[in-house]
Design an enzyme around this catalytic site. Structure first.
Site, PDB file in Angstrom:
ATOM      1  CE  LYS A  76      -3.115   2.777   2.833  1.00  0.00           C
ATOM      2  NZ  LYS A  76      -3.818   2.953   4.108  1.00  0.00           N
TER       3      LYS A  76
ATOM      4  CD  GLU B  37      -4.767   8.743  10.852  1.00  0.00           C
ATOM      5  OE1 GLU B  37      -4.002   7.755  10.865  1.00  0.00           O
ATOM      6  OE2 GLU B  37      -5.032   9.389   9.813  1.00  0.00           O
TER       7      GLU B  37
ATOM      8  CD  GLU C 240      -7.089   2.770   2.230  1.00  0.00           C
ATOM      9  OE1 GLU C 240      -6.656   3.872   2.630  1.00  0.00           O
ATOM     10  OE2 GLU C 240      -7.981   2.653   1.375  1.00  0.00           O
TER      11      GLU C 240
ATOM     12  CD  GLU D  10     -10.778   8.138  -0.310  1.00  0.00           C
ATOM     13  OE1 GLU D  10     -10.014   8.040   0.678  1.00  0.00           O
ATOM     14  OE2 GLU D  10     -11.212   7.155  -0.940  1.00  0.00           O
TER      15      GLU D  10
ATOM     16  CE  LYS E  30      -9.646  10.595   2.581  1.00  0.00           C
ATOM     17  NZ  LYS E  30      -8.561   9.597   2.519  1.00  0.00           N
TER      18      LYS E  30
END
Length: 445
Positions: free
Chosen positions: A203, A254, A298, A432, A436
């Site tokens: 990834k 986060e 993911e 995406e 964001k």
């Protein structure tokens, strides 16, 4: 409140002096931030005291791949001796700041004044805690009388200060410029997928930057107040360089890591979809996210890696139930992770071990970081890096600086990224990224 070590020290031996008092009529955080001197600091996090910092009693800077250790050692020296009287735990001396994403960081362009690591002990701070609002003045190399006098002067200034006006609206955007074209984005994502299919990567997180020219200089106290209304459960922050000529700010969902004693809290936040126009559509999107193979894969990569990164420090690691975190514009898969440390570890040791998580870097970490360096046509700076605070005991709280921007005068540069795995689609990933950008873009345009 007990001192850091001992108040029975000769004046010339005492490096740090700190005094606090409760305010009876404190200003709100926006007003306090508007009144603050450069460099200004804001930290507001779920289940934590909100802190507004003004000026710098001490600044710690470091660069290179040894910057985590260098900051920790400089802080240990600063906190080694002190005369500290604080009315509440959250008003005790803390260093606020963060790190650059890459070890080899170039503090140029919008990142002028942001070295590889920088932490500030505010000269004056307001701490909005459960037991009231506390005013604190810190001094390094100043005698007790000078600090106590400064505390009284600051109390006269802040106590009873009134809010001059409601928050101003967004400054407006006159022009925007992407650092990555859509064609180049497709090429970059396709090249990353080829590396994944060849077994070089599992990834990688690729980001974009959006440069904007504003109609007028942005008021960061106003922007952060509006972000607090829209994203009350996120980690909101402001970090300024010494001259206050820029401001790195954001509202990130986060958490990187929090440490109190031997208890550590972190989590995996990866996998994204939008919000629905109706409750029914919103729930449908959430259910689709829960069952989407690409997003689940993911997310599991991130959760597994965080557990592995914590394992060398932990006596035990516990994983909570995976759920959906709903924000104003997006929904994320989220898994809480807690650990009990096997021995006392400074929070900066954990920050170094966890940064970058696969949610903002990739796997394997070294090859993912090299891919990011080779691919992204801009300097990440402090975007997606650790920002937060720590204290003399090695406790602290750090977030991952996503949903963020760096502003300077009538310009702001926004950042956003997405995780690329084997079945990623370049056009969906492009969409995406645009989603964001919205948390910060909505407060500017």
């Amino acid at each position: 409140m007990e001192p850091l070590r001992s108040t029975e020290l000769c004046p010339d031996e005492t490096q740090l002096v700190s005094r606090s008092r409760r305010l009876s009529a404190p200003p709100d955080p926006r007003t306090a931030l508007s009144m603050a001197d450069a460099p200004r600091t804001l930290w507001a996090a779920p289940d934590e005291a909100t802190v507004v910092g003004s000026g710098a009693a001490e600044t710690i800077r470091a660069d290179g791949n040894d910057r985590f250790r260098a900051v920790r050692e400089a802080a240990n020296e600063l906190f080694a001796t002190g005369d500290v009287h604080a009315g509440t735990l959250s008003a005790r001396p803390r260093l606020f700041g963060g790190f650059a994403f890459h070890d080899e960081h170039d503090p140029a362009g919008p990142w002028r004044g942001f070295p590889g690591a920088r932490f500030v002990l505010p000269e004056t701070q307001l701490t909005y805690a459960e037991d009231g609002t506390w005013l604190t003045v810190h001094g390094v190399g100043r005698d007790v009388e000078a600090v106590e006098s400064a505390l009284e002067a600051a109390a006269d200034r802040f106590d009873g200060a009134t809010t001059p006006r409601p928050p101003a609206g967004p400054p407006g955007i006159e022009r925007r410029e992407r650092t990555t074209s859509k064609d180049r984005w497709r090429e970059s994502v396709t090249a990353a997928i080829d590396r994944i299919e060849a077994g070089e990567l599992r990834k990688v997180v690729l980001a974009q930057a959006l440069q904007t020219a504003l109609s007028r200089p942005v008021s960061l106290p106003d922007v952060l107040t509006r972000l607090a209304d829209t994203y009350p459960d996120c980690y909101r922050f402001l970090i300024e360089p010494d001259d206050g000529g820029a401001g790195f700010f954001g509202a990130t969902p986060e958490r990187l890591v929090g440490r109190r004693g031997r208890t550590v809290e972190t989590g995996a936040l990866a996998g994204t979809t939008g919000r629905g126009d109706t409750p029914l559509e919103d729930e449908w999107l959430a259910e689709e996210l829960r069952s989407d193979a690409k997003n689940v894969h993911e997310h599991e990569l991130v959760a597994d890696a965080i557990r592995d990164q914590l394992q060398p420090y932990a006596a035990s690691v516990r994983t909570g139930e995976r759920g959906v975190r709903r924000l104003a514009t997006v929904q994320h898969l989220e898994t809480p992770i807690t650990a009990e440390l096997a021995a006392d570890e400074h929070v900066l040791s954990l920050v170094e071990a966890l940064h970058p998580t696969p949610a903002v870097g990739g796997l394997p970490p070294d090859k993912a970081l090299a891919t990011i360096r080779d691919t992204e046509p801009f300097e990440r700076g402090w975007y997606a890096a650790p920002v937060g605070w720590f204290d003399a005991a090695g406790n602290g709280s750090f977030a991952v600086a996503i949903r963020s921007a760096v502003a300077h005068g009538e310009a702001a540069t926004l950042f956003a990224g997405v995780g690329i795995v084997a079945d990623s689609d370049p056009d969906r990933e492009w969409d995406e990224v645009q989603l964001k950008y919205r948390p910060i873009l909505d407060e500017l345009e």
